[in-house]
Scaffold this motif. Structure first.
Motif, short mmCIF file in Angstrom:
data_model
loop_
_atom_site.label_atom_id
_atom_site.label_comp_id
_atom_site.label_asym_id
_atom_site.label_seq_id
_atom_site.Cartn_x
_atom_site.Cartn_y
_atom_site.Cartn_z
N LEU A 243 0.86 -1.18 0.00
CA LEU A 243 0.00 0.00 0.00
C LEU A 243 0.90 1.23 0.00
O LEU A 243 1.80 1.35 0.83
N LEU A 244 0.66 2.15 -0.95
CA LEU A 244 1.51 3.33 -1.09
C LEU A 244 0.67 4.59 -1.17
O LEU A 244 -0.41 4.60 -1.80
N PRO A 245 1.13 5.67 -0.56
CA PRO A 245 0.43 6.96 -0.69
C PRO A 245 0.49 7.42 -2.14
O PRO A 245 1.44 7.14 -2.86
N GLN A 246 -0.55 8.12 -2.57
CA GLN A 246 -0.62 8.55 -3.97
C GLN A 246 -0.92 10.04 -4.05
O GLN A 246 -1.78 10.56 -3.34
N THR A 247 -0.21 10.74 -4.88
CA THR A 247 -0.47 12.15 -5.17
C THR A 247 -0.70 12.30 -6.66
O THR A 247 -0.35 11.42 -7.46
N LEU A 248 -1.30 13.39 -7.05
CA LEU A 248 -1.55 13.66 -8.45
C LEU A 248 -0.23 13.86 -9.17
O LEU A 248 0.61 14.65 -8.74
N GLN A 249 -0.03 13.14 -10.28
CA GLN A 249 1.22 13.22 -11.01
C GLN A 249 0.98 12.80 -12.45
O GLN A 249 -0.05 12.19 -12.78
N PRO A 250 1.89 13.14 -13.36
CA PRO A 250 1.75 12.69 -14.75
C PRO A 250 1.65 11.17 -14.81
O PRO A 250 2.33 10.46 -14.08
N SER A 251 0.80 10.68 -15.69
CA SER A 251 0.50 9.26 -15.71
C SER A 251 1.70 8.40 -16.12
O SER A 251 1.78 7.22 -15.78
N GLY A 252 2.62 8.99 -16.85
CA GLY A 252 3.76 8.20 -17.30
C GLY A 252 4.97 8.25 -16.40
O GLY A 252 5.98 7.60 -16.69
N GLU A 253 4.89 8.99 -15.29
CA GLU A 253 6.08 9.20 -14.46
C GLU A 253 6.06 8.34 -13.20
O GLU A 253 5.05 8.27 -12.50
N LEU A 254 7.17 7.70 -12.95
CA LEU A 254 7.40 7.06 -11.65
C LEU A 254 8.23 8.05 -10.83
O LEU A 254 9.41 8.24 -11.07
N GLN A 255 7.57 8.68 -9.89
CA GLN A 255 8.23 9.77 -9.16
C GLN A 255 9.12 9.24 -8.03
O GLN A 255 8.93 8.14 -7.52
N ALA A 256 10.08 10.09 -7.67
CA ALA A 256 11.07 9.71 -6.66
C ALA A 256 10.42 9.37 -5.33
O ALA A 256 10.87 8.47 -4.62
N HIS A 257 9.31 10.08 -4.98
CA HIS A 257 8.72 9.83 -3.65
C HIS A 257 8.06 8.45 -3.61
O HIS A 257 7.96 7.83 -2.54
N SER A 258 7.62 7.92 -4.76
CA SER A 258 7.06 6.57 -4.79
C SER A 258 8.17 5.53 -4.57
O SER A 258 8.00 4.55 -3.83
N ILE A 259 9.30 5.75 -5.24
CA ILE A 259 10.44 4.85 -5.04
C ILE A 259 10.91 4.90 -3.60
O ILE A 259 11.22 3.88 -2.99
N GLU A 260 10.91 6.12 -3.02
CA GLU A 260 11.35 6.28 -1.63
C GLU A 260 10.40 5.55 -0.68
O GLU A 260 10.84 4.92 0.29
N ALA A 261 9.09 5.59 -0.97
CA ALA A 261 8.12 4.90 -0.11
C ALA A 261 8.32 3.39 -0.18
O ALA A 261 8.22 2.69 0.84
N ILE A 262 8.61 2.87 -1.37
CA ILE A 262 8.87 1.44 -1.51
C ILE A 262 10.15 1.06 -0.76
O ILE A 262 10.20 0.04 -0.06
N LYS A 263 11.18 1.90 -0.91
CA LYS A 263 12.44 1.63 -0.21
C LYS A 263 12.23 1.64 1.30
O LYS A 263 12.79 0.79 2.02
N ASP A 264 11.42 2.57 1.80
CA ASP A 264 11.17 2.64 3.23
C ASP A 264 10.53 1.36 3.75
O ASP A 264 10.89 0.86 4.83
N GLN A 265 9.56 0.82 3.00
CA GLN A 265 8.93 -0.42 3.44
C GLN A 265 9.91 -1.59 3.40
O GLN A 265 9.86 -2.46 4.27
N LEU A 266 10.78 -1.59 2.40
CA LEU A 266 11.79 -2.64 2.33
C LEU A 266 12.74 -2.56 3.51
O LEU A 266 13.05 -3.58 4.15
N LEU A 267 13.19 -1.35 3.84
CA LEU A 267 14.10 -1.19 4.97
C LEU A 267 13.41 -1.53 6.29
O LEU A 267 14.04 -2.11 7.18
N GLN A 268 12.13 -1.17 6.40
CA GLN A 268 11.40 -1.51 7.62
C GLN A 268 11.34 -3.03 7.81
O GLN A 268 11.48 -3.54 8.91
N LEU A 269 11.13 -3.74 6.69
CA LEU A 269 11.11 -5.20 6.77
C LEU A 269 12.46 -5.73 7.22
O LEU A 269 12.56 -6.55 8.14
N LEU A 270 13.55 -5.27 6.57
CA LEU A 270 14.87 -5.79 6.88
C LEU A 270 15.30 -5.46 8.30
O LEU A 270 16.07 -6.20 8.91
#
Length: 390
Positions: A243-270
């Motif tokens: 589950l990831l927070p979502q903000t309005l953004q261009p449909s074709g862009e993977l923004q840095a804050h989404s990658i950061e949120a995924i990384k945070d969950q990965l680090l929390q698991l580890l």
């Protein structure tokens, strides 16, 4: 079996070696391993190199280098007698995993018990006639170079790094420039030279010469990542989409804050308790894996013969050519053998395997609570071997 003293100078403690020398600077230990003297002769190693199950290499060096022609030639096993015909003056044969061929040699790992056994790699032997060498090189791991026969001159130079330039078009990693020579000594049988990782070294046989390399190695991060992925595939909870927070953004862009949120969950698991258990299992599986295939003995005793040998005074001990280790977890002790976690064992079996992993020799009275068929299975798997004594 007689206990083997630690391979250190008489005036040096293990703590001093680890603090001042380990992975920092070399150390010459005169007569650090006298048990090697007379254990093997060159003919033994040459014969072993021809065995179809041996992991061997034949390295030859041309007297002069012709244009566009490598100076060195490398032939890997299987080797045949014809490979040793018409050899140049300078050549070397190397055989890996010597502890599997000689349990008596494997016993000498006890002299290095100040290094955890999970860091042991293998014992390699190098035979060379006068003038033979493997060139100027460095290793990415720690090594204790123990002279077993004859004499070898060792020179040590500078520490190398990823920018070190190797000689082009050669089958082995060698270089010409060792920088300032900081060590230049001849070792005789029983002497040991500790060489830390990335320190350039160059050994030349002064006569018919056997050098035994006791290598110590740690896993690399890629091995841990691969193993962690394997462990994770058995956790169904990790297959549930995040589950990831979502903000309005261009449909074709993977923004840095989404990658950061995924990384945070990965680090929390580890960094969680569950993550710690996964990492511990991944690391344990990697460092307990064998580097070489298990040799299947031509003759194996049966269970009755094993129990009779123990009743007659034989002992059991960990096989130094295999990997038996354990670690502490929140649920108790986890035992690993040759890359596999042993899950279906009770506390009694666990306690015995822990003692074996720690280097104890167990007598018949120590294993009366263990099913004889289990003991036989451990022998057949190569986890332990039977020591009949002298």
């Amino acid at each position: 079996m007689t206990s083997i003293p630690l391979c250190l100078p008489d005036s040096m403690t293990p703590e001093q070696f680890l603090n001042e020398y380990w992975q920092k600077k070399p150390l010459l230990i005169r007569q650090g391993l006298p048990q090697l003297i007379g254990m093997f002769e060159p003919e033994d190693m040459l014969g072993l190199a021809l065995d179809e199950d041996a992991s061997a290499r034949l390295l030859t060096q041309a007297a002069t280098k012709q244009a566009d022609t490598p100076q060195w030639q490398l032939k890997k096993s299987p080797l045949t007698e014809s490979d040793f015909d018409s050899l140049p003056a300078q050549w070397t044969v190397l055989v890996q995993n010597m502890e599997q061929w000689s349990p008596e040699l494997g016993q000498l790992w006890q002299a290095f018990d100040f290094i955890p056994q999970w860091q042991r790699d293998d014992i390699m032997v190098s035979y060379a006639p006068k003038g033979g060498s493997v060139g100027k090189h460095y290793d990415d791991y720690d090594v204790f170079l123990a002279q077993g026969y004859g004499h070898r001159r060792w020179q040590l130079g500078r520490f190398c790094d990823k920018n070190t330039e190797f000689v082009a078009d050669e089958p082995i990693r060698i270089f010409d420039d060792m920088g300032e020579i900081i060590f230049d000594e001849v070792l005789e049988a029983g002497d040991v030279l500790y060489v830390p990782p990335k320190l350039s070294h160059f050994g030349v046989a002064q006569d018919d010469c056997l050098t035994f390399s006791f290598g110590c190695r740690r896993p690399n991060l890629m091995q841990i990542i691969d193993s962690l992925a394997d462990v994770a595939t058995n956790d169904s909870g990790l297959f549930i989409p995040m589950l990831l927070p979502q903000t309005l953004q261009p449909s074709g862009e993977l923004q840095a804050h989404s990658i950061e949120a995924i990384k945070d969950q990965l680090l929390q698991l580890l960094q969680s308790g569950h993550g710690n258990d996964m990492i511990a299992q991944a690391v344990s599986e990697v460092v307990s894996k064998r580097q070489y295939d298990v040799l299947v003995p031509e003759e194996v005793m049966d269970t009755d013969e094993l129990m009779q040998a123990l009743a007659d005074g034989a002992t059991l001990q960990a096989d130094y050519s295999n990997r038996l280790l354990y670690n502490q977890t929140d649920d108790g002790i986890a035992v690993y053998a040759n890359g596999q976690r042993l899950d279906e064992i009770d506390e009694v079996v666990t306690a015995i395997l822990v003692r074996l992993a720690d280097g104890e020799l167990l007598q018949h009275k120590d294993v009366t609570a263990i099913d004889p068929d289990d003991l036989m299975e451990w022998v057949e798997n190569g986890w332990i071997w039977v020591n009949y004594g002298e």
